[in-house]
Design a protein around this motif. Structure first.
Motif, PDB file in Angstrom:
ATOM      1  N   GLN A 119       0.726  -1.334  -0.085  1.00  0.00           N
ATOM      2  CA  GLN A 119       0.059  -0.037   0.028  1.00  0.00           C
ATOM      3  C   GLN A 119       0.929   1.311   0.042  1.00  0.00           C
ATOM      4  OE1 GLN A 119      -3.001   0.330   2.997  1.00  0.00           O
ATOM      5  NE2 GLN A 119      -3.723  -1.836   2.720  1.00  0.00           N
ATOM      6  N   ARG A 120       2.363   1.210   0.593  1.00  0.00           N
ATOM      7  CA  ARG A 120       3.016   2.370   0.781  1.00  0.00           C
ATOM      8  C   ARG A 120       3.846   2.387  -0.572  1.00  0.00           C
ATOM      9  NH1 ARG A 120       3.396   4.510   6.035  1.00  0.00           N
ATOM     10  NH2 ARG A 120       2.171   3.465   7.340  1.00  0.00           N
ATOM     11  N   GLY A 121       3.856   1.594  -1.413  1.00  0.00           N
ATOM     12  CA  GLY A 121       4.689   1.587  -2.543  1.00  0.00           C
ATOM     13  C   GLY A 121       6.100   1.155  -2.391  1.00  0.00           C
ATOM     14  N   LEU A 122       6.289   0.407  -1.350  1.00  0.00           N
ATOM     15  CA  LEU A 122       7.659  -0.050  -1.086  1.00  0.00           C
ATOM     16  C   LEU A 122       7.988  -1.396  -1.952  1.00  0.00           C
ATOM     17  CD1 LEU A 122       7.260   0.323   2.812  1.00  0.00           C
ATOM     18  CD2 LEU A 122       8.365   1.914   1.281  1.00  0.00           C
ATOM     19  N   ILE A 123       9.140  -1.392  -2.048  1.00  0.00           N
ATOM     20  CA  ILE A 123       9.678  -2.554  -2.779  1.00  0.00           C
ATOM     21  C   ILE A 123      10.327  -3.680  -1.601  1.00  0.00           C
ATOM     22  CG2 ILE A 123      11.557  -3.415  -4.282  1.00  0.00           C
ATOM     23  CD1 ILE A 123      11.889  -0.413  -5.162  1.00  0.00           C
ATOM     24  N   ASN A 124       9.468  -4.815  -1.709  1.00  0.00           N
ATOM     25  CA  ASN A 124       9.654  -5.858  -0.510  1.00  0.00           C
ATOM     26  C   ASN A 124      10.596  -6.762  -0.948  1.00  0.00           C
ATOM     27  OD1 ASN A 124       7.711  -7.178  -2.295  1.00  0.00           O
ATOM     28  ND2 ASN A 124       6.055  -6.773  -0.929  1.00  0.00           N
ATOM     29  N   VAL A 125      11.614  -7.082  -0.220  1.00  0.00           N
ATOM     30  CA  VAL A 125      12.465  -8.154  -0.649  1.00  0.00           C
ATOM     31  C   VAL A 125      12.734  -9.080   0.736  1.00  0.00           C
ATOM     32  CG1 VAL A 125      15.080  -8.682  -1.227  1.00  0.00           C
ATOM     33  CG2 VAL A 125      13.620  -6.645  -2.261  1.00  0.00           C
ATOM     34  N   ALA A 126      12.767 -10.221   0.780  1.00  0.00           N
ATOM     35  CA  ALA A 126      12.812 -10.922   1.677  1.00  0.00           C
ATOM     36  C   ALA A 126      14.257 -11.674   1.725  1.00  0.00           C
ATOM     37  CB  ALA A 126      11.942 -12.187   1.893  1.00  0.00           C
ATOM     38  N   ILE A 127      14.975 -11.924   2.958  1.00  0.00           N
ATOM     39  CA  ILE A 127      16.184 -12.523   3.232  1.00  0.00           C
ATOM     40  C   ILE A 127      15.653 -13.888   3.816  1.00  0.00           C
ATOM     41  CG2 ILE A 127      17.084 -11.298   5.036  1.00  0.00           C
ATOM     42  CD1 ILE A 127      19.737 -12.355   3.951  1.00  0.00           C
ATOM     43  N   VAL A 128      15.732 -15.007   3.500  1.00  0.00           N
ATOM     44  CA  VAL A 128      15.193 -16.381   4.065  1.00  0.00           C
ATOM     45  C   VAL A 128      16.335 -16.730   4.750  1.00  0.00           C
ATOM     46  CG1 VAL A 128      14.221 -18.482   3.691  1.00  0.00           C
ATOM     47  CG2 VAL A 128      13.622 -16.567   2.310  1.00  0.00           C
ATOM     48  N   HIS A 129      16.142 -16.921   6.478  1.00  0.00           N
ATOM     49  CA  HIS A 129      17.217 -17.342   7.028  1.00  0.00           C
ATOM     50  C   HIS A 129      17.125 -19.097   7.409  1.00  0.00           C
ATOM     51  CE1 HIS A 129      18.970 -13.651   8.209  1.00  0.00           C
ATOM     52  NE2 HIS A 129      17.883 -13.309   8.432  1.00  0.00           N
ATOM     53  N   ASP A 130      15.609 -19.181   7.029  1.00  0.00           N
ATOM     54  CA  ASP A 130      15.087 -20.489   7.654  1.00  0.00           C
ATOM     55  C   ASP A 130      13.856 -20.840   6.842  1.00  0.00           C
ATOM     56  OD1 ASP A 130      15.075 -23.338   8.609  1.00  0.00           O
ATOM     57  OD2 ASP A 130      14.877 -22.674  10.560  1.00  0.00           O
ATOM     58  N   LEU A 131      13.527 -22.086   6.164  1.00  0.00           N
ATOM     59  CA  LEU A 131      12.260 -22.493   5.606  1.00  0.00           C
ATOM     60  C   LEU A 131      11.613 -23.287   6.624  1.00  0.00           C
ATOM     61  CD1 LEU A 131      13.286 -22.998   2.169  1.00  0.00           C
ATOM     62  CD2 LEU A 131      11.943 -21.293   2.814  1.00  0.00           C
ATOM     63  N   GLU A 132      10.467 -22.588   7.319  1.00  0.00           N
ATOM     64  CA  GLU A 132       9.910 -23.386   8.426  1.00  0.00           C
ATOM     65  C   GLU A 132       9.174 -24.563   8.021  1.00  0.00           C
ATOM     66  OE1 GLU A 132       9.420 -21.099  12.153  1.00  0.00           O
ATOM     67  OE2 GLU A 132      11.095 -21.855  11.029  1.00  0.00           O
ATOM     68  N   SER A 133       8.702 -24.610   6.588  1.00  0.00           N
ATOM     69  CA  SER A 133       7.978 -25.688   6.325  1.00  0.00           C
ATOM     70  C   SER A 133       9.067 -26.901   6.004  1.00  0.00           C
ATOM     71  CB  SER A 133       7.391 -25.407   4.827  1.00  0.00           C
ATOM     72  OG  SER A 133       8.229 -24.878   3.881  1.00  0.00           O
ATOM     73  N   ILE A 134      10.242 -26.764   5.664  1.00  0.00           N
ATOM     74  CA  ILE A 134      11.372 -27.747   5.848  1.00  0.00           C
ATOM     75  C   ILE A 134      11.396 -28.380   7.173  1.00  0.00           C
ATOM     76  CG2 ILE A 134      13.587 -28.649   5.390  1.00  0.00           C
ATOM     77  CD1 ILE A 134      13.583 -26.691   3.108  1.00  0.00           C
ATOM     78  N   ARG A 135      11.375 -27.406   8.307  1.00  0.00           N
ATOM     79  CA  ARG A 135      11.547 -27.594   9.787  1.00  0.00           C
ATOM     80  C   ARG A 135      10.414 -28.142  10.277  1.00  0.00           C
ATOM     81  NH1 ARG A 135      12.479 -24.931  14.350  1.00  0.00           N
ATOM     82  NH2 ARG A 135      11.205 -23.184  13.374  1.00  0.00           N
TER      83      ARG A 135
END
Length: 184
Positions: free
Chosen positions: A90-106
């Motif tokens: 909504q704010r027009g931000l560019i959202n990027v993720a850094i994935v430390h852990d995939l919970e679905s694997i764990r």
């Protein structure tokens, strides 16, 4: 355009689970990124209005076109993450993720769909290695994925110089039936 990184605030900052996130904040701020502090809450059924009210303060300094690095998992739950992404969009931000852990694997299937749904909404994702990227692509996460090819932590202790020695340090049973390879 400014660059921001989510910096979670945890009362017990000696815990190992948040070390990677603190390191990312350290590296990002060293190159000029700004912190977006947020608290990890234990309020699992926090009302959406309350989450949005907190985010108004967290995101107040951002402007449309700014890039925000969201650290996944946030440990605030998928509802919180979905609301964060909605507020960022909504704010027009560019959202990027850094994935430390995939919970679905764990944690398995019970969190697979919420996690994948979340990850598919980012503009780009940063992962540790090619295997993590391949796993995400196999699960139809089709946003650009950047591979770091590192999985390490920041340390102020210099790495020791290794010297080769023909010694074997073995932790285990020395009984012949348990360690036959030690015989001869």
């Amino acid at each position: 355009m400014s660059y921001w990184v989510f910096d979670h605030i945890e009362v017990d900052d000696y815990l190992a689970f948040d070390k990677p996130k603190r390191d990312v904040v350290t590296f990002a701020t060293a190159i000029g990124w700004q912190k977006l502090p947020y608290f990890i809450t234990a309020w699992s059924d926090e009302p959406e209005a309350s989450i949005r009210a907190r985010l108004i303060g967290v995101l107040a300094a951002t402007q449309a076109g700014d890039t925000v690095l969201h650290q996944v998992p946030s440990y605030n739950g998928y509802q919180y993450d979905e609301i964060v992404l909605d507020e960022m969009t909504q704010r027009g931000l560019i959202n990027v993720a850094i994935v430390h852990d995939l919970e679905s694997i764990r944690l398995g299937e019970k969190v697979l769909e919420p996690e994948l749904t979340l990850l598919r909404q980012f503009k780009a994702i940063i992962v540790h290695n090619q295997r993590m990227k391949a796993w995400l692509e196999q699960h139809q996460v089709m946003v650009p994925i950047i591979v770091l090819d590192v999985f390490d932590y920041r340390s102020s202790v210099p790495a020791p110089t290794q010297q080769f020695a023909r010694k074997l340090h073995y932790a285990g049973s020395l009984a012949p039936e348990k360690a036959p390879f030690l015989q001869s």
